[in-house]
Write an enzyme that holds these catalytic residues in place. Structure first.
Site, PDB file in Angstrom:
ATOM      1  N   ASP A 137       0.899  -1.125  -0.083  1.00 20.46           N
ATOM      2  CA  ASP A 137      -0.078  -0.056  -0.202  1.00 20.46           C
ATOM      3  C   ASP A 137       1.011   1.245  -0.047  1.00 20.46           C
ATOM      4  OD1 ASP A 137      -2.435   1.517  -0.026  1.00 20.46           O
ATOM      5  OD2 ASP A 137      -2.635   1.529   1.991  1.00 20.46           O
ATOM      6  N   PRO A 140       1.903   8.056  -1.833  1.00 16.80           N
ATOM      7  CA  PRO A 140       2.580   9.322  -0.997  1.00 16.80           C
ATOM      8  C   PRO A 140       2.030   9.791   0.349  1.00 16.80           C
ATOM      9  CG  PRO A 140       2.004   9.758  -3.367  1.00 16.80           C
ATOM     10  CD  PRO A 140       1.185   8.448  -2.987  1.00 16.80           C
ATOM     11  N   ASN A 142       1.478   7.881   2.903  1.00 17.02           N
ATOM     12  CA  ASN A 142       1.989   6.754   3.643  1.00 17.02           C
ATOM     13  C   ASN A 142       3.588   7.009   4.016  1.00 17.02           C
ATOM     14  OD1 ASN A 142      -0.344   5.727   4.114  1.00 17.02           O
ATOM     15  ND2 ASN A 142      -0.200   3.946   2.818  1.00 17.02           N
ATOM     16  N   ASP A 156       2.095   2.732   7.884  1.00 13.37           N
ATOM     17  CA  ASP A 156       0.892   2.113   7.379  1.00 13.37           C
ATOM     18  C   ASP A 156       1.059   0.673   7.059  1.00 13.37           C
ATOM     19  OD1 ASP A 156      -1.736   1.290   7.250  1.00 13.37           O
ATOM     20  OD2 ASP A 156      -2.375   2.784   5.984  1.00 13.37           O
TER      21      ASP A 156
END
Length: 218
Positions: A137, A140, A142, A156
């Site tokens: 996942d 930007p 994260n 995350d």
């Protein structure tokens, strides 16, 4: 029940075990993330389920903690503990930096900063993949840049997995523009470390090209 609501200095304040909640940092129908202070006055992020009866999301919090708790803190947020109170709470370090979207113009104006960011992100993924973990996942929002872009951290790990346990993806109802084709269910190719590298390439393209290489219509 350890979590309780009490009044302090004329305002409602939420306390989760030793942590005093400052604000709701993020909330949707599935998860809530609080910004809080520990008993040592250190800021932390606390992720929990929006619905206490949501067993799938609860199990996902345990999986995220198990995968991310031993990662190199130079490149990733620190996973502190998981609490089982009135519901499940995942306690993490609160990284006080700026996300890629917040400083994208800086990278567009400075080739040196862009190359520095690229090197750091590649190093972070190398560290992650050496543990046989894929993020799945990368986007930007994260990625946090700290200390004038001398450090970056990837956050995350809610969708992360060990490479050996990844299964082929079924067709997803919502597809991120940063997802590799094999994550969409539209191809039968397997998901592995290269999926994260694809996402990184899309992010870098967006920084210098002002938009992702592909849009939803593609």
């Amino acid at each position: 029940m350890i979590m309780k609501l009490y009044v302090e200095k004329g305002r409602n304040s939420l306390r989760i075990d030793e942590y005093e909640v400052i604000e709701t940092f993020f909330q949707n129908d599935v998860t809530i993330i609080y910004k809080a202070l520990s008993s040592d006055n250190i800021p932390v992020a606390i992720k929990t389920v929006a619905n206490p009866s949501d067993i799938n999301t609860k199990n996902q919090l345990y999986k995220e903690f198990a995968i991310a708790k031993g990662l190199n803190e130079e490149f990733f947020g620190r996973y502190i503990q998981i609490l089982e109170l009135d519901r499940t709470y995942l306690v993490m370090s609160f990284e006080q930096g700026k996300t890629i979207p917040q400083i994208m113009d800086t990278f567009r104006k400075s080739e040196q900063d862009f190359l520095q960011c690229t090197f750091l992100l590649a190093s972070a993924l190398e560290s992650l993949h050496s543990k046989r973990i894929i993020h799945l996942d990368l986007r930007p929002s994260n990625i946090i840049c700290l200390d004038d872009i001398s450090r970056v951290k990837i956050l995350d790990f809610g969708k992360s997995s060990y490479i050996s346990s990844v299964k082929n993806f079924s067709l997803l109802p919502e597809i991120s523009p940063y997802s590799a084709p094999e994550q969409t269910g539209l191809t039968s190719k397997s998901v592995d470390e290269r999926s994260d590298l694809y996402s990184l390439g899309v992010i870098l393209y967006e920084i210098i090209g002002y938009h992702p290489p592909f849009v939803e219509e593609d």
